[in-house]
Design an enzyme around this catalytic site. Structure first.
Site: not given
Ligand code: NI
Length: 165
Positions: A44, A49, A91-92, A133-134, A137
């Site tokens: 995701g 991000q 998370c990236l 989660h996204e 963000h």
């Molecule tokens: Ni994330």
């Protein structure tokens, strides 16, 4: 392709704007986000991000569920949720940190697709998990915000999280 923004970058905490134009530049951005997510081995990726304060995220859980494919969710909003599930997340934007997060197990989602159609769908399992989660963000929330402060301090001491993030 886009560069990933890491915890400590203020763009991850900024308010996001709804998308109103469903045009070529939006589709290019979606394609670039999908390429970036795949390059980073993510499942995701949310627009903040990669530096954009927009209500847009992409999800691809086909590595877990082969019936799945890359999808874009525009202006997503959770309108209902149920159940509870605890799953380890990463998370990236926060490399090398993983921990359990408890969230609703299923969600009802309203969103736009790439052509601007308003859709309403229910998800559970991994789709519900990644979407929550996204969407966090898009509201300036990181998964580590759910961790107790002693864990945050330990991560900061190890240099895995900046003092301000
Ligand atoms: Ni994330």
């Amino acid at each position: 392709m886009y560069k990933i923004r890491f915890a400590g970058d203020p763009v991850l905490r900024r308010e996001t704007r709804p998308i109103e134009q469903f045009d070529d530049s939006l589709n290019k951005m979606i394609q670039n986000m999908i390429v970036t997510m795949h390059r980073e081995d993510g499942i995701g990726l949310a627009a903040p991000q990669v530096g954009y304060s927009l209500k847009l995220c992409v999800v691809d859980i086909s590595s877990i569920d082969e019936k799945e494919h890359p999808r874009a969710f525009i202006n997503p909003e959770i309108v209902d949720s149920w159940g509870e599930d605890t799953v380890e997340e990463g998370c990236l934007s926060i490399p090398d940190v993983r921990d359990d997060v408890t969230r609703p197990e299923g969600i009802r989602l309203v969103y736009h697709d790439e052509r601007g159609n308003r859709l309403e769908e229910s998800y559970d399992g991994w789709m519900a998990r990644v979407l929550q989660h996204e969407i966090d963000h898009l509201n300036g929330i990181l998964f580590v915000d759910y961790l107790p402060s002693f864990k945050i301090q330990a991560l900061q001491q190890k240099g895995l999280l900046p003092q301000k993030f």
